[in-house]
Design an enzyme around this catalytic site. Structure first.
Site, PDB file in Angstrom:
ATOM      1  CE  LYS A 178      37.883  33.869  39.764  1.00 29.08           C
ATOM      2  NZ  LYS A 178      37.698  35.237  39.262  1.00 29.08           N
ATOM      3  CD  GLU A 253      23.526  32.410  46.648  1.00 26.72           C
ATOM      4  OE1 GLU A 253      22.710  32.317  45.693  1.00 26.72           O
ATOM      5  OE2 GLU A 253      24.054  33.461  47.005  1.00 26.72           O
ATOM      6  CB  CYS A 287      21.138  35.335  44.035  1.00 24.27           C
ATOM      7  SG  CYS A 287      21.574  35.734  45.720  1.00 24.27           S
ATOM      8  CD  GLU A 388      19.723  34.769  38.379  1.00 26.03           C
ATOM      9  OE1 GLU A 388      20.740  34.221  37.921  1.00 26.03           O
ATOM     10  OE2 GLU A 388      19.535  34.933  39.599  1.00 26.03           O
TER      11      GLU A 388
HETATM   12  O1  TXE Z   1      28.852  34.776  36.579  1.00 27.35           O
HETATM   13  P1  TXE Z   1      29.881  33.603  36.743  1.00 27.35           P
HETATM   14  P2  TXE Z   1      28.784  35.975  35.555  1.00 27.35           P
HETATM   15  C1  TXE Z   1      24.071  35.110  37.418  1.00 27.35           C
HETATM   16  C2  TXE Z   1      23.351  36.215  36.684  1.00 27.35           C
HETATM   17  C3  TXE Z   1      24.344  36.629  35.651  1.00 27.35           C
HETATM   18  C4  TXE Z   1      25.004  35.311  35.320  1.00 27.35           C
HETATM   19  C5  TXE Z   1      26.388  35.414  34.732  1.00 27.35           C
HETATM   20  O2  TXE Z   1      22.195  35.699  36.071  1.00 27.35           O
HETATM   21  O3  TXE Z   1      23.739  37.190  34.534  1.00 27.35           O
HETATM   22  O4  TXE Z   1      25.072  34.649  36.539  1.00 27.35           O
HETATM   23  O5  TXE Z   1      27.227  36.231  35.540  1.00 27.35           O
HETATM   24  C6  TXE Z   1      34.108  32.672  38.262  1.00 27.35           C
HETATM   25  N1  TXE Z   1      35.737  27.981  36.968  1.00 27.35           N
HETATM   26  N2  TXE Z   1      24.686  35.544  38.651  1.00 27.35           N
HETATM   27  O6  TXE Z   1      29.212  35.574  34.188  1.00 27.35           O
HETATM   28  O7  TXE Z   1      30.546  33.245  35.466  1.00 27.35           O
HETATM   29  C7  TXE Z   1      34.110  34.115  37.852  1.00 27.35           C
HETATM   30  O8  TXE Z   1      35.416  34.546  37.554  1.00 27.35           O
HETATM   31  C8  TXE Z   1      35.804  28.624  38.146  1.00 27.35           C
HETATM   32  C9  TXE Z   1      24.032  35.140  39.858  1.00 27.35           C
HETATM   33  O9  TXE Z   1      29.480  37.117  36.146  1.00 27.35           O
HETATM   34  O10 TXE Z   1      29.145  32.546  37.450  1.00 27.35           O
HETATM   35  C10 TXE Z   1      33.489  34.768  39.072  1.00 27.35           C
HETATM   36  O11 TXE Z   1      34.477  34.926  40.082  1.00 27.35           O
HETATM   37  N3  TXE Z   1      35.324  29.859  38.332  1.00 27.35           N
HETATM   38  C11 TXE Z   1      24.945  35.232  41.027  1.00 27.35           C
HETATM   39  C12 TXE Z   1      32.452  33.738  39.508  1.00 27.35           C
HETATM   40  O12 TXE Z   1      32.848  32.515  38.906  1.00 27.35           O
HETATM   41  C13 TXE Z   1      34.763  30.476  37.293  1.00 27.35           C
HETATM   42  C14 TXE Z   1      25.794  36.443  41.076  1.00 27.35           C
HETATM   43  C15 TXE Z   1      31.025  34.053  39.091  1.00 27.35           C
HETATM   44  O13 TXE Z   1      30.990  34.237  37.709  1.00 27.35           O
HETATM   45  C16 TXE Z   1      34.659  29.852  36.039  1.00 27.35           C
HETATM   46  C17 TXE Z   1      26.378  36.759  39.794  1.00 27.35           C
HETATM   47  C18 TXE Z   1      35.180  28.548  35.899  1.00 27.35           C
HETATM   48  N4  TXE Z   1      35.117  27.867  34.747  1.00 27.35           N
HETATM   49  C19 TXE Z   1      25.792  36.325  38.637  1.00 27.35           C
HETATM   50  N5  TXE Z   1      34.034  30.704  35.195  1.00 27.35           N
HETATM   51  C20 TXE Z   1      24.269  35.013  42.366  1.00 27.35           C
HETATM   52  N6  TXE Z   1      23.992  33.759  42.693  1.00 27.35           N
HETATM   53  O14 TXE Z   1      24.058  35.924  43.136  1.00 27.35           O
HETATM   54  C21 TXE Z   1      33.750  31.829  35.894  1.00 27.35           C
HETATM   55  N7  TXE Z   1      34.200  31.702  37.167  1.00 27.35           N
END
Ligand code: TXE
Length: 495
Positions: A178, A253, A287, A388
């Site tokens: 997903k 991660e 990240c 972050e």
């Molecule tokens: O991430 P989310 P977001 C950090 C970065 C950013 C913050 C929020 O600081 O500002 O995270 O980003 C799925 N159950 N990183 O909101 O929500 C979602 O659909 C299952 C760091 O975009 O973590 C997507 O596929 N899945 C990071 C995935 O989780 C769920 C890279 C990531 O989204 C869910 C990106 C749930 N309840 C953002 N809710 C890195 N480590 O590199 C959301 N998702």
């Protein structure tokens, strides 16, 4: 509306719409306009995808394949990714705003994950144990876990999908992938390659939709054996808790607030480039961003001057142009988050040395751009140093000596990566040992490889991706006992 592209999910080898028929829009962050619509997957779609993956794991062709045959399929997939690199890169630029220059490189590299883990598939050997019980034979088998839910973020969708798919498939699992609702297009295009490579239907399924809907449904599904997640720390904790409620295997991660540490004995020009690539590459949306630049007091002012001079030359604009260096921010919420952190830093008394606002340059058009920003006068207790941002915002923090660099470097809840710039061999080893981070780079930054284990210390994550460690994250060890005694021993005594 006619030039808007419509995508479908991949479930059990078939291209399908969401069960409810609903869709959501995907925006091009450079133009600010909708360019595609994606199926808004539901709980029912999660059920269908997991059922397909479970069926493919337990029956049909996949479980009959030898590890060598799985390796062949993975290598074929690698070839197909290489063949389609250009069009996949163009999709990613449109959907994500990543630079074409970076995506071209990235997609040339992605096949290596499939080649490496394809090669590793038939080299995961169990052991025969010189067991201490007479007339017993004991051996171990490494077996796949079952259905893996792979949840990816928006910042590098295809690279991060490869980090999960390649080891999980090499180990013999089946997958429901997903991608983020902000950048689903490339993963759905990728899906066309799975069938071409010869993976049986249901082995890899791709569903799209919102995290709190289909994402949550996947993590709650009783037939999902393992969740592998890359994303934000808050969502990661929720996913971990959901997985824990069913004792699923979970690897995470998450974010970082990585220190990039510059000592006064460094090669300054190289360190300036390292600091810039650490924070402004990929518009800071990585990240591993080196978002805290720790500079030794004795060179602080000179170093900041050089850094700002070079960062000021960064060319912003259309990510499709090969000479653009800083592209747009991928999502509107992320754009707002970055600007709000810039305000927070100003409110905390940090001094803006560069940028510090949204970009209004003509070449940025209607896109979501933030100026490369450098703050000085930051102390490590400030929110801008602890939280972050995930954008092109650098906090410069001075330090006195090695001991203080280690103390400040480690003084965050995260531990994903760290950089060190020094010409001293002794100092390189000490810093590599003392920094509590999953990756430490000395005189380089942002280097990753399919061969090198990657993951977080502390709240940056659980488990490792890449390298030989990664495949074992998708396997479990079985202990097999056989007796060749002619008579079974006293049944009331444990052996
Ligand atoms: O991430 P989310 P977001 C950090 C970065 C950013 C913050 C929020 O600081 O500002 O995270 O980003 C799925 N159950 N990183 O909101 O929500 C979602 O659909 C299952 C760091 O975009 O973590 C997507 O596929 N899945 C990071 C995935 O989780 C769920 C890279 C990531 O989204 C869910 C990106 C749930 N309840 C953002 N809710 C890195 N480590 O590199 C959301 N998702």
């Amino acid at each position: 509306m006619s030039d808007i592209q419509k995508y479908k999910m991949l479930i059990d080898g078939k291209r399908v719409d969401a069960s409810g028929g609903e869709t959501f829009e995907s925006m091009n962050p450079f133009t600010g306009k909708t360019w595609a619509v994606m199926p808004r997957g539901t709980r029912e779609d999660a059920d269908r995808a997991v059922a397909a993956a479970k069926k493919a794991f337990t029956s049909g062709e996949w479980p009959k394949l030898t590890a060598t045959q799985r390796g062949h399929l993975l290598r074929k997939l690698g070839d197909l990714v290489a063949e389609h690199a250009e069009s996949l890169a163009a999709t990613e630029v449109r959907d994500n705003g990543k630079l074409l220059a970076e995506m071209g490189m990235q997609l040339k590299y992605v096949p290596q994950w499939y080649y490496y883990f394809g090669g590793l598939a038939d080299k995961i050997e169990g052991a025969v144990t010189p067991i201490d019980k007479p007339e017993h034979f004991h051996y171990t088998r490494h077996e796949p876990l079952g259905v893996v839910a792979a949840i990816t973020p928006w910042n590098s969708p295809l690279l991060l999908a490869a980090w999960k798919l390649a080891p999980a498939l090499a180990a013999g699992n089946t997958i429901v992938l997903k991608p983020s609702e902000f950048t689903s297009a490339s993963s759905l295009e990728y899906a066309a390659l799975f069938e071409k490579a010869g993976f049986p239907p249901g082995v890899i399924n791709v569903v799209t939709g919102y995290g709190h809907e289909i994402g949550a449904a996947l993590t709650e599904h009783p037939d999902v054996d393992k969740i592998t997640f890359t994303g934000g720390p808050e969502t990661g904790k929720r996913v971990y808790a959901t997985g824990a409620s069913q004792l699923k295997r979970v690897s995470l991660e998450l974010g970082g607030k990585s220190p990039n540490i510059v000592f006064d004995d460094c090669d300054m020009d190289n360190a300036v480039k390292g600091a810039i690539s650490g924070i402004f590459a990929a518009t800071g949306q990585t990240c591993i961003a080196g978002s805290r630049l720790l500079v030794q007091e004795s060179i602080h002012d000179e170093f900041v001057e050089k850094l700002v001079t070079m960062a000021r030359t960064a060319k912003m604009g259309d990510p499709m142009l090969m000479d653009t260096q800083v592209g747009p921010v991928t999502t509107v919420p992320q754009y707002e988050k970055i600007l709000s952190y810039i305000d927070i830093a100003k409110g905390e008394g940090a001094e803006v040395r560069l940028g510090g606002a949204k970009a209004t340059r003509a070449e940025c058009g209607n896109g979501y751009f933030v100026e490369p920003t450098v703050f000085t006068g930051v102390n490590n207790a400030m929110r801008i140093a602890q939280e972050e941002v995930f954008g092109p915002v650098l906090s410069v923090i001075p330090f006195k000596d090695e001991e203080e660099a280690i103390q400040i470097g480690n003084d965050v809840v995260y531990g994903l990566a760290a950089g060190v710039w020094t010409q001293s061999i002794r100092r390189s080893f000490i810093m590599a040992e003392k920094l509590r981070a999953g990756s430490v780079w000395v005189n380089t930054y942002r280097a990753v490889s399919y061969m090198a284990p990657f993951g977080g210390y502390k709240q940056s994550g659980v488990g490792r991706e890449n390298g030989q460690d990664a495949i074992l994250e998708y396997m479990q060890t079985k202990s097999v006992w056989m007796s060749y005694a002619t008579e079974t021993a006293n049944p009331f005594i444990m052996r």
